[in-house]
Design an enzyme around this catalytic site. Structure first.
Site, PDB file in Angstrom:
ATOM      1  N   VAL A   1       0.836  -1.205   0.000  1.00 36.05           N
ATOM      2  CA  VAL A   1       0.000   0.000   0.000  1.00 36.05           C
ATOM      3  C   VAL A   1       0.866   1.249   0.000  1.00 36.05           C
ATOM      4  O   VAL A   1       0.631   2.198  -0.753  1.00 36.05           O
ATOM      5  CB  VAL A   1      -0.960  -0.013   1.197  1.00 36.05           C
ATOM      6  CG1 VAL A   1      -1.680   1.334   1.332  1.00 36.05           C
ATOM      7  CG2 VAL A   1      -1.984  -1.128   1.053  1.00 36.05           C
ATOM      8  N   ASP A   2       1.893   1.269   0.850  1.00 36.41           N
ATOM      9  CA  ASP A   2       2.799   2.410   0.872  1.00 36.41           C
ATOM     10  C   ASP A   2       3.454   2.613  -0.491  1.00 36.41           C
ATOM     11  O   ASP A   2       3.586   3.740  -0.987  1.00 36.41           O
ATOM     12  CB  ASP A   2       3.894   2.194   1.920  1.00 36.41           C
ATOM     13  CG  ASP A   2       3.469   2.606   3.321  1.00 36.41           C
ATOM     14  OD1 ASP A   2       2.605   3.486   3.439  1.00 36.41           O
ATOM     15  OD2 ASP A   2       4.005   2.040   4.281  1.00 36.41           O
ATOM     16  N   MET A   3       3.904   1.520  -1.102  1.00 40.70           N
ATOM     17  CA  MET A   3       4.621   1.643  -2.369  1.00 40.70           C
ATOM     18  C   MET A   3       3.705   2.084  -3.498  1.00 40.70           C
ATOM     19  O   MET A   3       4.086   2.930  -4.324  1.00 40.70           O
ATOM     20  CB  MET A   3       5.330   0.340  -2.700  1.00 40.70           C
ATOM     21  CG  MET A   3       6.492   0.060  -1.750  1.00 40.70           C
ATOM     22  SD  MET A   3       7.595  -1.271  -2.290  1.00 40.70           S
ATOM     23  CE  MET A   3       6.529  -2.674  -2.118  1.00 40.70           C
TER      24      MET A   3
END
Length: 380
Positions: free
Chosen positions: A174-176
């Site tokens: 999700v962060d990436m």
């Protein structure tokens, strides 16, 4: 490479990026922009980006996690809560094309350097805000974390084995993806600025990124109303798209159509499977997967997994050995695609986007110091 050369390479040469972000999504965005030629100046709080301490492993007191997200930037420490820091960052914003930040909503506004305040002063700025949930709405302004968003966005509910608990994806997906969305948004805004001369706010939230990853599960639910479950390594819609056992190491099959299935069956000496009405079409193979998998694994038992995967790929059937991280990073094709980069004692992942005339470049290893943008007379 000289300062002049460093300032004039890549598709984004001449674009100045002020990276005020920490942790992952924002720094990844800044690194990608830097890889493609942007001049990225990163301002960190006096104690540094939190990820400097996210280890082990460490080198000279800095965690590998930080090093993996902060190349092609020049870094300085600055206290934005101080009047002096606020004056310095305003001066840098006046020169910048892009600001990337992921402060809690209201923090920069409290300091007098938020988007709405700076938009009046510097209307050319493309301002990229990375947040957990956006600035408003039922969850607006709350802090967001990758694993929590994986849980809330339904990703954990469809990841893992059917008879086991929901499982977090084993990397900060999700962060990436939020970082990638931030890059896309910045590029769109810069393109539009070429027409209007005006910057705008790019709003990239972890929550939106998590929800956006639900294909094909969302599409399935929109159509049939059935809540998707966990299917392990198997694809919910097509089969065989799964890890299967062989006479040695397991392999992953990614058979996407009837022609590929027939080719595989012929290679195995099991042509009759392709004519079986239970398996002849993609839809039937998906419905009858519990019957098909043991039949395939019985045939695979006579084969070495790695060799079988190579042989299947050679005849046009997608298959792959299941490698560990070391094996993947040391694979010959990884080297051929220049997906491992070395600069001095720094080693990192290469840029996955390849441009023919203006390729990515690696000019600054992580922790390179810098106090101003590259064309400033006092920066060398």
């Amino acid at each position: 490479m000289t300062t002049t050369q460093a300032a004039s390479v890549g598709a984004l040469q001449g674009i100045k990026v002020l990276d005020l972000s920490r942790i992952l999504g924002g720094p990844l965005c800044g690194q990608i922009l830097g890889d493609h030629g942007a001049d990225v100046l990163k301002l960190e709080p006096p104690q540094g980006d939190d990820t400097r301490s996210w280890g082990p492993p460490f080198r000279d007191g800095v965690a590998s996690y930080y090093l993996g997200l902060n190349r092609n930037k020049r870094v300085q420490f600055m206290d934005l809560a101080s009047a002096d820091g606020q004056a310095q960052v305003r001066a840098l914003m006046a020169q910048a094309d892009v600001v990337v930040e992921n402060f809690k909503t209201g923090t920069m506004e409290k300091w007098g350097i938020g988007y709405a305040q700076m938009q009046q002063e510097f209307p050319h700025l493309v301002w990229c805000r990375v947040t957990g949930f956006g600035a408003d709405g039922p969850l607006g302004s709350l802090p967001g974390y990758d694993a929590a968003i994986q849980a809330m966005a339904g990703l954990m509910s469809i990841n893992g084995e059917a008879d086991r608990d929901p499982l977090r994806v084993g990397l900060p997906v999700v962060d990436m993806v939020t970082g990638l969305n931030a890059v896309i948004g910045v590029l769109l805004a810069l393109h539009e600025r070429g027409r209007s001369g005006l910057g705008q706010l790019v709003d990239a939230s972890l929550y939106d990124a998590g929800i956006s990853l639900l294909h094909p599960h969302a599409a399935n639910w929109f159509m049939n109303g059935k809540i998707p479950g966990r299917s392990g390594n198997a694809h919910p819609n097509i089969y065989p798209y799964d890890v299967v056992s062989t006479g040695s190491a397991p392999i992953f099959l990614a058979v996407g159509n009837d022609r590929q299935f027939r080719l595989m069956c012929q290679h195995l000496g099991q042509a009759e499977l392709a004519d079986d009405t239970r398996f002849a079409t993609a839809g039937q193979r998906s419905v009858n997967r519990d019957v098909l998998k043991p039949l395939l694994e019985r045939a695979f038992a006579a084969h070495d997994g790695v060799q079988l995967a190579e042989d299947l790929m050679a005849i046009g059937v997608p298959a792959a050995p299941v490698l560990n991280v070391e094996q993947a990073l040391q694979a010959p094709h990884t080297a051929h695609r220049e997906m491992v980069v070395k600069m001095g004692d720094y080693t990192g992942l290469g840029a996955p986007v390849k441009l023919s005339r203006t390729p990515a470049s690696y000019r600054f290893a992580p922790l390179t110091e810098g106090t101003a943008f590259l064309d400033a007379a006092n920066d060398h």
